[in-house]
Write a protein that holds these residues in place. Structure first.
Motif, PDB file in Angstrom:
ATOM      1  N   TRP A  59      38.688  37.961  28.862  1.00 10.30           N
ATOM      2  CA  TRP A  59      40.004  37.867  29.700  1.00 10.30           C
ATOM      3  C   TRP A  59      40.638  38.892  29.575  1.00 10.30           C
ATOM      4  CZ3 TRP A  59      41.112  32.489  29.280  1.00 10.30           C
ATOM      5  CH2 TRP A  59      39.706  31.487  29.517  1.00 10.30           C
ATOM      6  N   THR A  72      40.617  35.803  35.761  1.00  9.44           N
ATOM      7  CA  THR A  72      40.219  36.542  37.168  1.00  9.44           C
ATOM      8  C   THR A  72      41.187  37.554  37.179  1.00  9.44           C
ATOM      9  OG1 THR A  72      41.572  34.901  38.562  1.00  9.44           O
ATOM     10  CG2 THR A  72      39.121  34.486  37.781  1.00  9.44           C
ATOM     11  N   LYS A  73      40.694  38.291  38.190  1.00  9.36           N
ATOM     12  CA  LYS A  73      41.356  38.796  38.891  1.00  9.36           C
ATOM     13  C   LYS A  73      43.033  38.757  39.458  1.00  9.36           C
ATOM     14  CE  LYS A  73      38.280  43.089  39.299  1.00  9.36           C
ATOM     15  NZ  LYS A  73      37.211  44.184  40.486  1.00  9.36           N
ATOM     16  N   SER A  74      42.627  37.684  40.448  1.00 10.55           N
ATOM     17  CA  SER A  74      44.177  36.682  40.477  1.00 10.55           C
ATOM     18  C   SER A  74      45.250  36.393  40.182  1.00 10.55           C
ATOM     19  CB  SER A  74      43.652  36.040  41.552  1.00 10.55           C
ATOM     20  OG  SER A  74      42.677  34.819  41.743  1.00 10.55           O
ATOM     21  N   GLN A  75      44.960  36.205  38.508  1.00  6.22           N
ATOM     22  CA  GLN A  75      44.954  35.900  37.285  1.00  6.22           C
ATOM     23  C   GLN A  75      46.329  36.863  36.267  1.00  6.22           C
ATOM     24  OE1 GLN A  75      42.685  32.816  36.374  1.00  6.22           O
ATOM     25  NE2 GLN A  75      44.258  31.260  36.875  1.00  6.22           N
ATOM     26  N   ARG A  76      45.707  37.527  36.548  1.00  8.55           N
ATOM     27  CA  ARG A  76      45.243  38.804  35.583  1.00  8.55           C
ATOM     28  C   ARG A  76      47.502  38.930  35.791  1.00  8.55           C
ATOM     29  NH1 ARG A  76      41.964  44.164  34.890  1.00  8.55           N
ATOM     30  NH2 ARG A  76      43.450  44.263  36.614  1.00  8.55           N
ATOM     31  N   TRP A  94      45.674  44.083  30.160  1.00 10.28           N
ATOM     32  CA  TRP A  94      45.798  43.354  31.449  1.00 10.28           C
ATOM     33  C   TRP A  94      44.407  41.975  30.882  1.00 10.28           C
ATOM     34  CZ3 TRP A  94      48.249  43.437  36.195  1.00 10.28           C
ATOM     35  CH2 TRP A  94      48.583  45.548  36.015  1.00 10.28           C
TER      36      TRP A  94
END
Length: 396
Positions: A177, A196-200, A192
């Motif tokens: 991650w 997920t990208k939205s939770q990064r 980063w």
């Protein structure tokens, strides 16, 4: 002025960073993509991969990790200390067949005779033992080594105490991650992190401790043993899939049905559908099938499975992870060879893993407490005592 500008340009690290980034083909990218599928690597933590990686990780976590400090005559020590045994002193100074990391030997030599082992609940030791509310120190060390065995990277996030301004907890960051954001000045700007990208979320470089295995093809990410044995891991997974399919009766036909006379394609399809519906599966055993056609059933014989290839898979995985095959299979009846294999594993695999871990802890953790100049962390010697070497050393 011109000469001064030339000197600044010559020693500006950005030129090296830029050249390295160009060679790694990341110019114009904000985030360097992972060169290996770490998500799949973590999913492969099973079978022989689990056995090999877990053996190494638990062995490292079982070796005592101690804190040594310089003895200061001009001020009193804040924590209790005790003298170090001569045998452990010899090991820490590199006077033997096994040695700690170079930084530990250099630091101990720098201390001279004025150093002791901390025999108290020092904040560094307390942090390494308690880690965080979810993981104890043993768990955290196992995770740290396992992530490096699988992906070549392990990441820890230190959480600081507002009262004492020092780390109060260490949380693992799953390496699948984490992505690194490069920097032209400091090489790494930050990390980063998120599933997920939205939770990064972005963590600056000083908020993440990156444990990295040496990788000649990448200056950012390490290379894990699983990546080096990826072909063997895929072969191992394929053999498991094949065996499972065989047990579920999906891998091959066990009977050959021969119709006497000319059967139409529809009749053949109808017969196969009846066989699949009535007889396929483990719960359908013992049933019989009635047909009104002249059908001859012949059993099909297959040669036994080639076990040589399977043994080769295990041997390759064991070789890459540095674990004796006899330890993975636990089938060596020869006590002498098993003992020799165990000692070689400790010397050739566990000792280097301890060296890399203590190097990283000394360079990443101790500066957070401001004691890097007067303290050093070191593992005990994990290699069993070589009695013959000790006799020769004392006789010399």
């Amino acid at each position: 002025m011109a000469f001064t500008s030339f000197i600044k340009t010559a020693f500006d690290p950005r030129s090296w960073f830029g050249a390295s980034q160009t060679n790694l083909q990341i110019v114009g990218k904000q985030v360097k993509g992972q060169p290996f599928n770490y998500t799949n690597a973590v999913k492969f933590y099973n079978s022989w991969i689990y056995a090999a990686a877990n053996l190494n990780a638990q062995a490292v976590a079982s070796v005592p990790l101690r804190l040594y400090v310089r003895r200061r005559n001009d001020r009193a020590n804040l924590f209790k200390t005790r003298p170090v045994t001569s045998k452990r002193k010899a090991y820490l100074l590199g006077d033997g067949s096994s040695q700690p990391s170079v930084s530990v030997m250099r630091k101990i030599a720098e201390f001279g005779k004025d150093w002791d082992e901390v025999d108290d609940n020092h904040p560094v030791l307390q942090l390494l033992q308690s880690a965080n509310p979810l993981n104890n120190g043993f768990d955290l060390t196992v995770l740290r080594v396992v992530y490096q065995e699988l992906t070549g990277n392990a990441y820890l996030h230190p959480v600081f105490s507002e009262m004492y301004q020092r780390p109060a907890a260490l949380y693992p960051m799953p390496s699948q991650w984490v992505e690194i954001e490069p920097c032209e000045i400091n090489f790494v700007k930050g990390y980063w992190y998120g599933p997920t990208k939205s939770q990064r979320m972005f963590f600056p470089r000083d908020e993440v401790m990156h444990f990295r295995r040496p990788n000649p093809s990448d200056l950012y990410y390490g290379i894990g043993k699983l990546e080096a044995a990826w072909g063997a891991a895929l072969q191992n997974a394929a053999t498991h899939d094949m065996d499972l399919a065989l047990y579920e009766n999906h891998a091959r036909p066990d009977m050959l049905a021969i119709f006497k006379g000319q059967a139409t394609p529809d009749q053949l399809d109808h017969f196969k559908s009846i066989i699949n519906e009535e007889l396929r599966g483990t719960k359908q055993r013992g049933k019989f099938l009635a047909v009104n056609s002249d059908v001859d059933l012949k059993p099909m014989s297959f040669p036994p499975k080639d076990m040589q290839g399977r043994d080769g898979i295990v041997e390759e995985i064991a070789a890459v992870f540095g674990v004796p095959v006899s330890m993975l299979k636990a089938n060596d009846p020869n006590l002498a060879s098993a003992t020799a294999g165990y000692a070689a594993w400790k010397q050739g695999t566990i000792l280097p893993l301890c060296r890399m871990d203590e190097e990283a802890l000394n360079s990443l953790l101790l500066p957070l407490f401001g004691i890097e100049n007067d303290a050093v962390l070191a593992y005990d010697n994990p290699v069993p005592a070589d009695k013959q070497f000790e006799l020769q050393r004392h006789a010399a």
